[in-house]
Design a protein around this motif. Structure first.
Motif, PDB file in Angstrom:
ATOM      1  N   THR A   1       0.793  -1.227   0.000  1.00 41.40           N
ATOM      2  CA  THR A   1       0.000   0.000   0.000  1.00 41.40           C
ATOM      3  C   THR A   1       0.826   1.279   0.000  1.00 41.40           C
ATOM      4  OG1 THR A   1      -0.159  -0.001   2.421  1.00 41.40           O
ATOM      5  CG2 THR A   1      -1.901  -1.148   1.210  1.00 41.40           C
ATOM      6  N   VAL A   2       2.146   1.178   0.102  1.00 38.18           N
ATOM      7  CA  VAL A   2       2.995   2.373   0.132  1.00 38.18           C
ATOM      8  C   VAL A   2       3.826   2.431  -1.140  1.00 38.18           C
ATOM      9  CG1 VAL A   2       4.850   3.593   1.315  1.00 38.18           C
ATOM     10  CG2 VAL A   2       3.099   2.433   2.648  1.00 38.18           C
ATOM     11  N   ARG A   3       3.654   3.491  -1.917  1.00 35.04           N
ATOM     12  CA  ARG A   3       4.355   3.623  -3.173  1.00 35.04           C
ATOM     13  C   ARG A   3       5.357   4.780  -3.136  1.00 35.04           C
ATOM     14  NH1 ARG A   3       0.973   5.687  -8.180  1.00 35.04           N
ATOM     15  NH2 ARG A   3       3.115   5.935  -8.891  1.00 35.04           N
ATOM     16  N   LYS A   4       6.258   4.760  -4.084  1.00 35.03           N
ATOM     17  CA  LYS A   4       7.213   5.855  -4.231  1.00 35.03           C
ATOM     18  C   LYS A   4       6.593   6.933  -5.107  1.00 35.03           C
ATOM     19  CE  LYS A   4      11.694   7.065  -6.221  1.00 35.03           C
ATOM     20  NZ  LYS A   4      12.163   7.830  -5.058  1.00 35.03           N
ATOM     21  N   PHE A   5       6.797   8.183  -4.735  1.00 31.14           N
ATOM     22  CA  PHE A   5       6.331   9.310  -5.536  1.00 31.14           C
ATOM     23  C   PHE A   5       7.537  10.062  -6.086  1.00 31.14           C
ATOM     24  CE2 PHE A   5       2.846   8.461  -2.651  1.00 31.14           C
ATOM     25  CZ  PHE A   5       1.722   8.639  -3.445  1.00 31.14           C
ATOM     26  N   LEU A   6       7.472  10.438  -7.351  1.00 30.99           N
ATOM     27  CA  LEU A   6       8.514  11.269  -7.950  1.00 30.99           C
ATOM     28  C   LEU A   6       8.065  12.725  -7.836  1.00 30.99           C
ATOM     29  CD1 LEU A   6       9.414   9.193 -11.132  1.00 30.99           C
ATOM     30  CD2 LEU A   6      10.700   9.369  -9.011  1.00 30.99           C
ATOM     31  N   VAL A   7       8.423  13.344  -6.723  1.00 32.55           N
ATOM     32  CA  VAL A   7       7.978  14.714  -6.436  1.00 32.55           C
ATOM     33  C   VAL A   7       9.143  15.505  -5.841  1.00 32.55           C
ATOM     34  CG1 VAL A   7       5.566  14.058  -6.053  1.00 32.55           C
ATOM     35  CG2 VAL A   7       7.173  13.999  -4.144  1.00 32.55           C
ATOM     36  N   GLY A   8       8.899  16.782  -5.576  1.00 36.66           N
ATOM     37  CA  GLY A   8       9.870  17.604  -4.868  1.00 36.66           C
ATOM     38  C   GLY A   8      11.225  17.621  -5.546  1.00 36.66           C
ATOM     39  N   PHE A   9      12.242  17.153  -4.834  1.00 39.49           N
ATOM     40  CA  PHE A   9      13.602  17.173  -5.359  1.00 39.49           C
ATOM     41  C   PHE A   9      13.698  16.421  -6.684  1.00 39.49           C
ATOM     42  CE2 PHE A   9      17.873  15.436  -5.818  1.00 39.49           C
ATOM     43  CZ  PHE A   9      18.653  16.580  -5.688  1.00 39.49           C
ATOM     44  N   GLU A  10      12.923  15.322  -6.798  1.00 39.71           N
ATOM     45  CA  GLU A  10      13.006  14.508  -8.008  1.00 39.71           C
ATOM     46  C   GLU A  10      12.444  15.226  -9.227  1.00 39.71           C
ATOM     47  OE1 GLU A  10      12.482  10.253  -5.789  1.00 39.71           O
ATOM     48  OE2 GLU A  10      11.179  11.952  -5.456  1.00 39.71           O
ATOM     49  N   MET A  11      11.477  16.109  -9.013  1.00 31.98           N
ATOM     50  CA  MET A  11      10.936  16.894 -10.115  1.00 31.98           C
ATOM     51  C   MET A  11      11.789  18.123 -10.394  1.00 31.98           C
ATOM     52  SD  MET A  11       6.838  16.696  -9.312  1.00 31.98           S
ATOM     53  CE  MET A  11       6.347  17.484 -10.839  1.00 31.98           C
ATOM     54  N   LEU A  12      12.389  18.658  -9.350  1.00 28.34           N
ATOM     55  CA  LEU A  12      13.108  19.920  -9.480  1.00 28.34           C
ATOM     56  C   LEU A  12      14.629  19.756  -9.489  1.00 28.34           C
ATOM     57  CD1 LEU A  12      10.865  21.833  -6.945  1.00 28.34           C
ATOM     58  CD2 LEU A  12      10.849  22.117  -9.421  1.00 28.34           C
ATOM     59  N   GLY A  13      15.114  18.622  -8.997  1.00 25.08           N
ATOM     60  CA  GLY A  13      16.559  18.389  -8.939  1.00 25.08           C
ATOM     61  C   GLY A  13      16.973  17.232  -9.827  1.00 25.08           C
ATOM     62  N   GLU A  14      16.935  16.007  -9.282  1.00 29.95           N
ATOM     63  CA  GLU A  14      17.242  14.808 -10.051  1.00 29.95           C
ATOM     64  C   GLU A  14      16.607  13.609  -9.362  1.00 29.95           C
ATOM     65  OE1 GLU A  14      21.492  14.578 -10.122  1.00 29.95           O
ATOM     66  OE2 GLU A  14      21.640  13.544  -8.194  1.00 29.95           O
ATOM     67  N   PRO A  15      16.471  12.478 -10.055  1.00 30.54           N
ATOM     68  CA  PRO A  15      15.850  11.289  -9.447  1.00 30.54           C
ATOM     69  C   PRO A  15      16.575  10.846  -8.183  1.00 30.54           C
ATOM     70  CG  PRO A  15      16.049  11.024 -11.823  1.00 30.54           C
ATOM     71  CD  PRO A  15      16.806  12.271 -11.471  1.00 30.54           C
ATOM     72  N   GLN A  16      15.824  10.231  -7.265  1.00 34.50           N
ATOM     73  CA  GLN A  16      16.383   9.785  -5.986  1.00 34.50           C
ATOM     74  C   GLN A  16      15.683   8.503  -5.553  1.00 34.50           C
ATOM     75  OE1 GLN A  16      14.575   9.911  -2.836  1.00 34.50           O
ATOM     76  NE2 GLN A  16      16.303   9.159  -1.632  1.00 34.50           N
ATOM     77  N   ARG A  17      16.417   7.594  -4.928  1.00 38.50           N
ATOM     78  CA  ARG A  17      15.830   6.365  -4.388  1.00 38.50           C
ATOM     79  C   ARG A  17      16.437   6.074  -3.030  1.00 38.50           C
ATOM     80  NH1 ARG A  17      15.914   1.518  -7.411  1.00 38.50           N
ATOM     81  NH2 ARG A  17      16.332   0.228  -5.592  1.00 38.50           N
ATOM     82  N   ASP A  18      15.719   5.294  -2.228  1.00 35.77           N
ATOM     83  CA  ASP A  18      16.195   4.929  -0.895  1.00 35.77           C
ATOM     84  C   ASP A  18      16.831   3.538  -0.895  1.00 35.77           C
ATOM     85  OD1 ASP A  18      15.097   7.339  -0.158  1.00 35.77           O
ATOM     86  OD2 ASP A  18      13.350   6.492   0.833  1.00 35.77           O
ATOM     87  N   LEU A  19      16.090   2.539  -1.333  1.00 33.52           N
ATOM     88  CA  LEU A  19      16.574   1.167  -1.380  1.00 33.52           C
ATOM     89  C   LEU A  19      17.657   1.048  -2.448  1.00 33.52           C
ATOM     90  CD1 LEU A  19      15.467  -1.393   0.150  1.00 33.52           C
ATOM     91  CD2 LEU A  19      14.208  -1.914  -1.955  1.00 33.52           C
ATOM     92  N   THR A  20      18.804   0.456  -2.129  1.00 37.29           N
ATOM     93  CA  THR A  20      19.834   0.300  -3.156  1.00 37.29           C
ATOM     94  C   THR A  20      19.443  -0.824  -4.113  1.00 37.29           C
ATOM     95  OG1 THR A  20      21.157  -1.345  -1.949  1.00 37.29           O
ATOM     96  CG2 THR A  20      21.628   0.999  -1.520  1.00 37.29           C
ATOM     97  N   ALA A  21      20.044  -0.822  -5.289  1.00 40.59           N
ATOM     98  CA  ALA A  21      19.770  -1.866  -6.276  1.00 40.59           C
ATOM     99  C   ALA A  21      20.097  -3.249  -5.722  1.00 40.59           C
ATOM    100  CB  ALA A  21      20.578  -1.599  -7.545  1.00 40.59           C
ATOM    101  N   GLU A  22      21.170  -3.342  -4.949  1.00 41.65           N
ATOM    102  CA  GLU A  22      21.582  -4.626  -4.397  1.00 41.65           C
ATOM    103  C   GLU A  22      20.570  -5.137  -3.372  1.00 41.65           C
ATOM    104  OE1 GLU A  22      24.675  -2.423  -6.219  1.00 41.65           O
ATOM    105  OE2 GLU A  22      23.546  -1.850  -4.421  1.00 41.65           O
ATOM    106  N   GLN A  23      20.047  -4.232  -2.530  1.00 39.34           N
ATOM    107  CA  GLN A  23      19.041  -4.623  -1.542  1.00 39.34           C
ATOM    108  C   GLN A  23      17.749  -5.064  -2.221  1.00 39.34           C
ATOM    109  OE1 GLN A  23      19.085  -0.875   0.513  1.00 39.34           O
ATOM    110  NE2 GLN A  23      20.456  -1.595   2.137  1.00 39.34           N
ATOM    111  N   ALA A  24      17.350  -4.328  -3.254  1.00 42.04           N
ATOM    112  CA  ALA A  24      16.123  -4.667  -3.976  1.00 42.04           C
ATOM    113  C   ALA A  24      16.262  -6.020  -4.669  1.00 42.04           C
ATOM    114  CB  ALA A  24      15.797  -3.580  -4.990  1.00 42.04           C
ATOM    115  N   ALA A  25      17.408  -6.254  -5.311  1.00 40.72           N
ATOM    116  CA  ALA A  25      17.621  -7.523  -6.008  1.00 40.72           C
ATOM    117  C   ALA A  25      17.545  -8.697  -5.038  1.00 40.72           C
ATOM    118  CB  ALA A  25      18.970  -7.505  -6.722  1.00 40.72           C
TER     119      ALA A  25
END
Length: 387
Positions: free
Chosen positions: A346-370
């Motif tokens: 039920t909790v999704r990521k939103f591309l807002v704020g810094f991501e719209m005005l600065g650059e993309p950002q993520r919390d979980l690393t690719a290695e953790q997600a994999a």
């Protein structure tokens, strides 16, 4: 004295060679509390047939057309297409260089994956269904449309195949289906990738042995960006970003992934520019790994995992002349999965704020997600609960 860098704990930027852009990784932010918006979880299980569904076999669509009584895949031209095939003259209304527009021309199609209203690609991997019987026909339909649409519409320069799954991704009908948009130009995302793949192949520095590390070359003996990348991932100790693989394809969480559980599926044994180039064996392998990847995503949170999924490949079949056709030789077939869920169903990521005005950002690393995806079962959670 600065502390040693730890990519699982310290903020850092990762470069995406396909788009020549960066993503800011902030792994420490996974600990922050969440009091924001939440998506609705899965509702009641859908019926196998819905007499009100515009995509079920035999039903009437909103515009009055009627679906075939199909028992496999079913294709029709989109009743509400974003593009039209008629040619129009250019817009000469403004002579100012900051106010420019160009007519866009194309045709759009809907591909129903399966006659049953309540099945997704992820569920077509589990008995009584299988990738061979239920997903391979989808791959065959994609290949047929990729080849036939430009042949029947010579103005077409690119065929974009994609699926929006789930209401969180704007899907207006739950019946398993995808779309095919054919256009008289190459859209921004695939064109950017093609240009960067071309630059990689033509850059003499990228042909150095220490960079290629034994990766296969394309038909012209050039370095292929994604073929080199796939080889790199499979030869990285511990393969931390590899989710699954079979005899011809591999699914990874890209090093530069933006979405929390973003994955990319691509061939790793040889350079394959499009569906046209695949052998029968490779098409079956694609169907199998496509289904396994979708199933693993569903099993992360035990829900029908929403995503946008799409194919990037040669702009149009070999020999077809269209915009940017010369870039086709540098294309390496791949499928992007962009799922938005982050912490739960039920909790999704939103591309807002810094991501719209600065650059993309993520919390979980690719290695953790994999690691999370890799640990998931390949038997769909609904098959287990109904057993």
């Amino acid at each position: 004295m600065a502390a040693p860098f730890d990519p699982s704990a310290h903020p850092h930027r990762r470069w995406n060679p396909l788009t020549n852009s960066h993503v800011l990784c902030s792994p420490h932010r996974t600990q922050r509390p969440w009091q924001g918006a939440q998506e609705k979880g899965d509702g009641p299980q859908l019926p196998a047939f819905d007499d009100k569904c515009y995509l079920c076999p035999g039903n009437e669509r909103a515009t009055g057309g009627r679906n075939d009584q199909y028992d496999g895949t079913f294709v029709f031209e989109n009743d509400y297409a974003a593009l039209k095939p008629e040619a129009v003259e250019g817009d000469e209304a403004s002579s100012h260089p900051l106010l420019r527009s160009t007519p866009a021309r194309g045709r759009c199609y809907v591909l129903c994956f399966h006659p049953k209203h309540n099945l997704t690609i992820a569920q077509l991997t589990t008995a009584p269904y299988s990738a061979r019987s239920s997903i391979l026909p989808i791959v065959h339909a994609w290949r047929r449309l990729y080849l036939s649409i430009p042949q029947e519409n010579p103005f077409v320069s690119y065929v974009q195949i994609f699926e929006n799954k789930g209401s969180a991704m704007g899907c207006s009908n739950p019946h398993p289906h995808g779309q095919i948009w054919s256009l008289d130009y190459v859209p921004e995302e695939p064109r950017t990738e093609l240009l960067n793949m071309q630059a990689y192949a033509l850059d003499a520095r990228n042909a150095a042995p220490d960079v290629l590390r034994g990766a296969p070359l394309d038909e012209q003996g050039r370095a292929s960006l994604l073929l080199t990348y796939a080889h790199l991932e499979l030869n990285t100790p511990g393969t931390p970003r590899v989710v699954a693989q079979n005899a011809h394809f591999v699914t990874v969480v890209p090093y530069w992934a933006l979405w929390p559980f973003e994955t990319m599926l691509l061939p790793y044994k040889r350079h394959i520019s499009s569906l046209e180039d695949m052998t029968d064996e490779e098409q079956l392998a694609l169907a199998e790994l496509l289904g396994e990847t979708a199933c693993r995503l569903d099993n992360i949170f035990g829900c029908s995992f929403p995503y946008s999924m799409g194919i990037h490949q040669r702009p149009a079949p070999r020999g077809h002349k269209g915009a940017d056709a010369e870039l086709g030789d540098f294309a390496h077939f791949h499928i992007h999965f962009y799922p938005p869920l982050l912490r739960s169903a039920t909790v999704r990521k939103f591309l807002v704020g810094f991501e719209m005005l600065g650059e993309p950002q993520r919390d979980l690393t690719a290695e953790q997600a994999a690691a999370r995806i890799r640990d998931c079962d390949t038997t769909h959670y609904l098959a287990k609960s109904n057993a």
